[in-house]
Design a protein around this motif. Structure first.
Motif, short mmCIF file in Angstrom:
data_model
loop_
_atom_site.label_atom_id
_atom_site.label_comp_id
_atom_site.label_asym_id
_atom_site.label_seq_id
_atom_site.Cartn_x
_atom_site.Cartn_y
_atom_site.Cartn_z
N PRO A 1 0.80 -1.23 0.00
CA PRO A 1 0.00 0.00 0.00
C PRO A 1 0.84 1.29 0.00
O PRO A 1 1.94 1.33 0.54
CB PRO A 1 -0.81 -0.10 1.29
N LEU A 2 0.26 2.30 -0.57
CA LEU A 2 0.88 3.62 -0.67
C LEU A 2 0.54 4.47 0.55
O LEU A 2 -0.58 4.45 1.05
CB LEU A 2 0.40 4.33 -1.94
N TYR A 3 1.53 5.24 1.00
CA TYR A 3 1.33 6.28 2.01
C TYR A 3 1.98 7.53 1.42
O TYR A 3 3.12 7.48 0.96
CB TYR A 3 2.01 5.90 3.34
N ALA A 4 1.24 8.64 1.37
CA ALA A 4 1.75 9.83 0.70
C ALA A 4 1.40 11.09 1.48
O ALA A 4 0.45 11.12 2.25
CB ALA A 4 1.17 9.93 -0.71
N GLN A 5 2.18 12.13 1.23
CA GLN A 5 1.89 13.45 1.78
C GLN A 5 1.63 14.41 0.64
O GLN A 5 2.38 14.47 -0.33
CB GLN A 5 3.05 13.98 2.62
N ILE A 6 0.53 15.17 0.77
CA ILE A 6 0.20 16.22 -0.18
C ILE A 6 0.04 17.53 0.58
O ILE A 6 -0.20 17.53 1.79
CB ILE A 6 -1.11 15.89 -0.96
N SER A 7 0.21 18.64 -0.14
CA SER A 7 0.06 19.94 0.53
C SER A 7 -0.50 20.97 -0.43
O SER A 7 -0.33 20.89 -1.65
CB SER A 7 1.39 20.42 1.11
N LEU A 8 -1.18 21.93 0.16
CA LEU A 8 -1.73 23.09 -0.54
C LEU A 8 -1.44 24.29 0.35
O LEU A 8 -2.05 24.44 1.41
CB LEU A 8 -3.23 22.93 -0.79
N HIS A 9 -0.47 25.10 -0.03
CA HIS A 9 -0.01 26.22 0.79
C HIS A 9 0.46 25.67 2.14
O HIS A 9 1.35 24.86 2.17
CB HIS A 9 -1.07 27.31 0.89
N ASP A 10 -0.18 26.06 3.24
CA ASP A 10 0.24 25.62 4.58
C ASP A 10 -0.55 24.41 5.08
O ASP A 10 -0.41 24.01 6.24
CB ASP A 10 0.10 26.75 5.59
N VAL A 11 -1.38 23.82 4.25
CA VAL A 11 -2.22 22.69 4.64
C VAL A 11 -1.57 21.39 4.16
O VAL A 11 -1.23 21.26 2.99
CB VAL A 11 -3.64 22.82 4.05
N THR A 12 -1.41 20.46 5.09
CA THR A 12 -0.81 19.16 4.78
C THR A 12 -1.82 18.06 5.10
O THR A 12 -2.47 18.09 6.14
CB THR A 12 0.47 18.94 5.61
N ILE A 13 -1.91 17.09 4.19
CA ILE A 13 -2.77 15.92 4.38
C ILE A 13 -1.96 14.68 4.04
O ILE A 13 -1.18 14.69 3.08
CB ILE A 13 -4.02 15.99 3.48
N HIS A 14 -2.13 13.63 4.81
CA HIS A 14 -1.56 12.34 4.47
C HIS A 14 -2.65 11.47 3.87
O HIS A 14 -3.80 11.49 4.34
CB HIS A 14 -0.96 11.66 5.69
N LEU A 15 -2.31 10.73 2.83
CA LEU A 15 -3.22 9.79 2.18
C LEU A 15 -2.66 8.39 2.39
O LEU A 15 -1.48 8.16 2.16
CB LEU A 15 -3.34 10.09 0.69
N SER A 16 -3.51 7.46 2.79
CA SER A 16 -3.02 6.12 3.10
C SER A 16 -3.91 5.04 2.50
O SER A 16 -5.14 5.10 2.61
CB SER A 16 -2.96 5.93 4.61
N GLU A 17 -3.26 4.05 1.88
CA GLU A 17 -3.96 2.84 1.45
C GLU A 17 -3.88 1.76 2.53
O GLU A 17 -4.48 0.70 2.37
CB GLU A 17 -3.33 2.30 0.17
N HIS A 18 -3.18 2.02 3.63
CA HIS A 18 -3.02 1.03 4.69
C HIS A 18 -4.32 0.86 5.47
O HIS A 18 -4.90 1.84 5.96
CB HIS A 18 -1.90 1.44 5.66
N TYR A 19 -4.75 -0.36 5.62
CA TYR A 19 -6.03 -0.69 6.25
C TYR A 19 -6.19 -0.10 7.65
O TYR A 19 -7.21 0.46 7.97
CB TYR A 19 -6.20 -2.21 6.29
N GLY A 20 -5.19 -0.19 8.48
CA GLY A 20 -5.32 0.20 9.88
C GLY A 20 -5.08 1.67 10.18
O GLY A 20 -5.20 2.08 11.33
N ASP A 21 -4.73 2.46 9.20
CA ASP A 21 -4.39 3.86 9.48
C ASP A 21 -5.59 4.74 9.81
O ASP A 21 -5.50 5.64 10.63
CB ASP A 21 -3.63 4.49 8.31
N CYS A 22 -6.69 4.53 9.15
CA CYS A 22 -7.85 5.40 9.33
C CYS A 22 -9.04 4.78 8.61
O CYS A 22 -8.91 3.82 7.87
CB CYS A 22 -7.57 6.80 8.80
N SER A 23 -10.20 5.38 8.81
CA SER A 23 -11.43 4.90 8.18
C SER A 23 -11.88 5.87 7.11
O SER A 23 -11.74 7.09 7.27
CB SER A 23 -12.54 4.78 9.22
#
Length: 121
Positions: free
Chosen positions: A41-63
């Protein structure tokens, strides 16, 4: 001791759809991506100006189905840009809320919601 910020993690299921939505449509940039092995699975960081979000394909990371609010300046211009892109899967509105914010809400392909807002007062 001082808290420095927060980075939400959104669950995703398809790398191509995530990049199309977040990078091509919303205008985020891909900061980095990580896999333990090429077929994992992929785990990635994206950003827009000062906003950062992590995106995860890992099952246990989040819903899937999470929601965040992103304060911004120029939400009307941001809304015009989104509408102008003619993205097939999203045509967000711009709403004046009873709590005195202008809001443009989008839902990603995995059910996560982002409310981009600007204080109207």
């Amino acid at each position: 001791m001082q808290a420095q910020g927060i980075i939400p993690i959104f669950r995703m299921f398809d790398e191509r759809k995530a990049k199309e939505f977040y990078i091509d449509y919303l205008g985020f940039k891909l900061d980095w991506e990580h896999r333990f092995e090429p077929d994992l699975p992929l785990y990635a960081q994206i950003s827009l100006h000062d906003v950062t979000i992590h995106l995860s394909e890992h099952y246990g990371d989040c819903s899937p189905g999470a929601a965040i609010r992103v304060e911004m300046k120029g939400v009307e211009e941001f809304h015009r840009q989104l509408i102008g892109k003619q993205y097939n899967y999203s045509r967000p509105g711009l709403e004046m809320t009873p709590w005195h914010t202008k809001e443009c809400c989008v839902i990603d392909p995995f059910g996560n919601k982002i409310a981009f807002y600007e204080n109207a007062e």
